[in-house]
Design an enzyme around this catalytic site. Sequence first.
Site, short mmCIF file in Angstrom:
data_model
loop_
_atom_site.label_atom_id
_atom_site.label_comp_id
_atom_site.label_asym_id
_atom_site.label_seq_id
_atom_site.Cartn_x
_atom_site.Cartn_y
_atom_site.Cartn_z
N SER A 149 0.83 -1.22 0.00
CA SER A 149 0.00 0.00 0.00
C SER A 149 0.85 1.25 0.00
CB SER A 149 -0.84 0.06 1.28
OG SER A 149 -1.70 -1.02 1.37
N HIS A 172 -0.85 -2.78 -7.44
CA HIS A 172 -1.60 -2.39 -6.24
C HIS A 172 -3.10 -2.52 -6.50
CE1 HIS A 172 -2.76 0.84 -3.10
NE2 HIS A 172 -2.66 -0.34 -2.54
N GLU A 184 -3.26 -0.15 -9.66
CA GLU A 184 -2.14 0.75 -9.98
C GLU A 184 -0.95 -0.12 -10.39
OE1 GLU A 184 -3.08 4.52 -7.04
OE2 GLU A 184 -2.06 2.79 -6.21
N ASN A 222 -3.59 6.07 -2.48
CA ASN A 222 -3.31 6.20 -1.04
C ASN A 222 -2.67 7.54 -0.69
OD1 ASN A 222 -4.50 3.83 -0.37
ND2 ASN A 222 -2.60 2.64 -0.32
N1 CAA Z 1 -16.66 -10.04 -3.32
C1 CAA Z 1 -17.45 -9.95 -4.41
N2 CAA Z 1 -18.33 -8.95 -4.60
C2 CAA Z 1 -18.41 -8.02 -3.63
C3 CAA Z 1 -17.62 -8.05 -2.48
C4 CAA Z 1 -16.72 -9.12 -2.34
N3 CAA Z 1 -15.90 -9.24 -1.29
N4 CAA Z 1 -17.92 -6.97 -1.71
C5 CAA Z 1 -18.87 -6.29 -2.35
N5 CAA Z 1 -19.17 -6.92 -3.52
C6 CAA Z 1 -20.15 -6.49 -4.51
C7 CAA Z 1 -21.57 -6.90 -4.18
O1 CAA Z 1 -21.87 -8.18 -4.65
C8 CAA Z 1 -22.36 -5.82 -4.91
O2 CAA Z 1 -22.42 -6.09 -6.28
P1 CAA Z 1 -23.62 -5.52 -7.23
O3 CAA Z 1 -23.64 -4.03 -7.03
O4 CAA Z 1 -23.21 -5.93 -8.60
O5 CAA Z 1 -24.83 -6.21 -6.71
C9 CAA Z 1 -21.48 -4.59 -4.76
O6 CAA Z 1 -20.16 -5.07 -4.48
C10 CAA Z 1 -21.92 -3.70 -3.63
O7 CAA Z 1 -21.91 -4.47 -2.42
P2 CAA Z 1 -23.00 -4.36 -1.27
O8 CAA Z 1 -24.33 -4.07 -1.89
O9 CAA Z 1 -22.87 -5.55 -0.40
O10 CAA Z 1 -22.49 -3.19 -0.36
P3 CAA Z 1 -22.18 -1.70 -0.70
O11 CAA Z 1 -23.07 -1.14 -1.74
O12 CAA Z 1 -22.13 -1.08 0.65
O13 CAA Z 1 -20.70 -1.76 -1.32
C11 CAA Z 1 -18.38 -1.71 -1.21
C12 CAA Z 1 -19.65 -2.34 -0.67
C13 CAA Z 1 -18.17 -2.12 -2.67
C14 CAA Z 1 -17.24 -2.24 -0.36
C15 CAA Z 1 -18.52 -0.15 -1.12
O14 CAA Z 1 -18.91 0.22 0.19
C16 CAA Z 1 -17.27 0.59 -1.47
O15 CAA Z 1 -16.95 0.78 -2.64
N6 CAA Z 1 -16.52 1.04 -0.44
C17 CAA Z 1 -15.27 1.75 -0.61
C18 CAA Z 1 -14.18 0.75 -0.81
C19 CAA Z 1 -12.87 1.42 -1.01
O16 CAA Z 1 -12.70 2.63 -0.96
N7 CAA Z 1 -11.84 0.58 -1.22
C20 CAA Z 1 -10.49 1.03 -1.34
C21 CAA Z 1 -9.83 0.92 0.01
S1 CAA Z 1 -8.18 1.54 -0.03
C22 CAA Z 1 -7.31 0.27 -0.65
O17 CAA Z 1 -7.81 -0.79 -0.93
C23 CAA Z 1 -5.87 0.53 -0.88
C24 CAA Z 1 -4.94 0.32 0.24
O18 CAA Z 1 -3.76 0.11 -0.08
C25 CAA Z 1 -5.31 0.38 1.65
P1 NAD Z 2 -4.06 -9.45 5.95
O1 NAD Z 2 -3.60 -9.24 7.35
O2 NAD Z 2 -5.51 -9.68 5.69
O3 NAD Z 2 -3.28 -10.67 5.28
C1 NAD Z 2 -1.88 -10.82 5.31
C2 NAD Z 2 -1.58 -12.30 5.09
O4 NAD Z 2 -0.17 -12.44 4.90
C3 NAD Z 2 -1.97 -13.17 6.30
O5 NAD Z 2 -2.78 -14.25 5.87
C4 NAD Z 2 -0.62 -13.64 6.83
O6 NAD Z 2 -0.66 -14.92 7.41
C5 NAD Z 2 0.20 -13.62 5.54
N1 NAD Z 2 1.65 -13.64 5.76
C6 NAD Z 2 2.35 -13.02 6.73
N2 NAD Z 2 3.67 -13.32 6.59
C7 NAD Z 2 3.78 -14.11 5.50
C8 NAD Z 2 4.86 -14.76 4.85
N3 NAD Z 2 6.11 -14.64 5.30
N4 NAD Z 2 4.62 -15.53 3.77
C9 NAD Z 2 3.35 -15.66 3.29
N5 NAD Z 2 2.28 -15.09 3.88
C10 NAD Z 2 2.49 -14.32 4.97
O7 NAD Z 2 -3.52 -8.20 5.13
P2 NAD Z 2 -4.11 -7.57 3.77
O8 NAD Z 2 -5.10 -6.53 4.12
O9 NAD Z 2 -4.46 -8.68 2.83
O10 NAD Z 2 -2.81 -6.79 3.24
C11 NAD Z 2 -1.78 -7.47 2.56
C12 NAD Z 2 -0.92 -6.48 1.78
O11 NAD Z 2 -1.75 -5.77 0.85
C13 NAD Z 2 -0.24 -5.41 2.65
O12 NAD Z 2 1.00 -5.08 2.07
C14 NAD Z 2 -1.22 -4.23 2.54
O13 NAD Z 2 -0.60 -2.99 2.76
C15 NAD Z 2 -1.65 -4.38 1.09
N6 NAD Z 2 -2.96 -3.79 0.77
C16 NAD Z 2 -3.97 -3.84 1.69
C17 NAD Z 2 -5.20 -3.31 1.35
C18 NAD Z 2 -6.36 -3.35 2.29
O14 NAD Z 2 -7.35 -2.65 2.08
N7 NAD Z 2 -6.32 -4.15 3.34
C19 NAD Z 2 -5.41 -2.75 0.07
C20 NAD Z 2 -4.33 -2.74 -0.84
C21 NAD Z 2 -3.10 -3.25 -0.47
#
Ligand code: CAA
Ligand code: NAD
Length: 318
Positions: A149, A172, A184, A222
């Site tokens: 991330s 990503h 990404e 991010n």
């Molecule tokens: N697997 C398969 N389909 C899924 C799913 C999953 N795990 N989760 C949700 N869906 C699908 C549902 O089936 C539904 O599909 P349809 O619209 O085609 O029926 C759709 O997604 C919407 O789901 P819900 O109706 O259950 O719920 P919702 O409308 O509240 O949506 C959500 C859920 C898609 C998660 C929505 O809330 C959302 O877009 N949230 C923001 C998510 C976001 O910002 N993600 C990025 C996080 S940052 C990141 O990932 C990067 C990082 O490095 C940290």
């Molecule tokens: P998570 O905690 O759900 O899963 C991490 C997994 O990695 C666990 O199952 C753990 O057992 C496994 N693991 C730890 N050490 C390991 C090793 N040495 N070999 C193999 N597996 C190992 O975490 P997550 O949310 O799936 O995040 C995973 C990566 O993806 C991180 O780098 C995170 O920053 C990135 N990411 C997370 C998100 C998010 O929304 N959570 C979105 C994009 C990217």
Amino acid sequence: MFRPSSLARAVPRARAFASTAAAQSAIRRVAVIGGGQMGSGIAQVAAAHKHDVTLVDVSQEALERGKGYMAKSLGRVAKKKFPEDAQAQSRFVEEVLGRVSLSTDLKAAAGSAGLVIEAAVENIKLKQELFAGLAAAAPEDAILASNTSSLPIARIAAPLSAERKRRMIGLHFFNPVPQMKLVEVVRTDEAEQQVVDDAVAFVKGIGKVPAVCKDTPGFIVNRLLLPYTMEAVRLLERDVASPRDIDTAMKLGAGYPMGPFELCDYVGLDTIKFIVDGWHKEGQGLAGDKLFAPSAKLDELVKKGHLGVKTGRGFYEY
Ligand code: CAA
Ligand code: NAD
């Protein structure tokens, strides 16, 4: 010239391209390292697009948990794909799961992969060690990718040979992977153009939309999302409003699908903490930034193991 309307057209165009892109992508076997929320989603989507996938984690228990995530998510996809045909739904779920092997043997899994995607926890030392092992095991022409991330891809690749660095990028994905369209594609200064092109073809082939960007902290999404979520945490710490009211405000006032606290819980508070702490301490150009200074609230929740949806409690209870 940049035209806003071209963005709106990007998704349908990419969908139309998906089937030809699948044929163009030379990558067949994919190893995904880490079977948590992200790794299981990546494995699922790759398998649903006919790739043979090996999902690797540290224990059989973690792998079974990852398989459970995939089965649940595939069930949702199947219901939409084959409405009112329960048999076709379970055939689809079984078929996709059948293309995912589970393994605790990193080297064996990487040994036959054309693409390795690492999605283990957000920790630089762990990722560097993983990639050293992957570089020793993967075929010379394999593409190595991290789903990090926030960590610079070049830093994760630092211990690798020059040849491996040329074939290392960031891929990503976004959470939930089966639903979020963006990937990404992060290019380091060392990465070969052909590797970036192959990665873009792979991303299109699994039905996603690539955005190519440079290897800078937080890439695109991010870099914009984390300042926003941390501002929300600071609002809470200053007692401006409750998590519920802040979330409601951003959903109804700004049109976001989730509020910042729902999003933090969804992503995982450990991951959020790893990102901001890393940037505050040593992020290129972000070190010392007050916005990413340790948050007492976040630290307290992580210390208690309240990591969000995945542990049943974070800012909210589930
Ligand atoms: N697997 C398969 N389909 C899924 C799913 C999953 N795990 N989760 C949700 N869906 C699908 C549902 O089936 C539904 O599909 P349809 O619209 O085609 O029926 C759709 O997604 C919407 O789901 P819900 O109706 O259950 O719920 P919702 O409308 O509240 O949506 C959500 C859920 C898609 C998660 C929505 O809330 C959302 O877009 N949230 C923001 C998510 C976001 O910002 N993600 C990025 C996080 S940052 C990141 O990932 C990067 C990082 O490095 C940290
Ligand atoms: P998570 O905690 O759900 O899963 C991490 C997994 O990695 C666990 O199952 C753990 O057992 C496994 N693991 C730890 N050490 C390991 C090793 N040495 N070999 C193999 N597996 C190992 O975490 P997550 O949310 O799936 O995040 C995973 C990566 O993806 C991180 O780098 C995170 O920053 C990135 N990411 C997370 C998100 C998010 O929304 N959570 C979105 C994009 C990217």
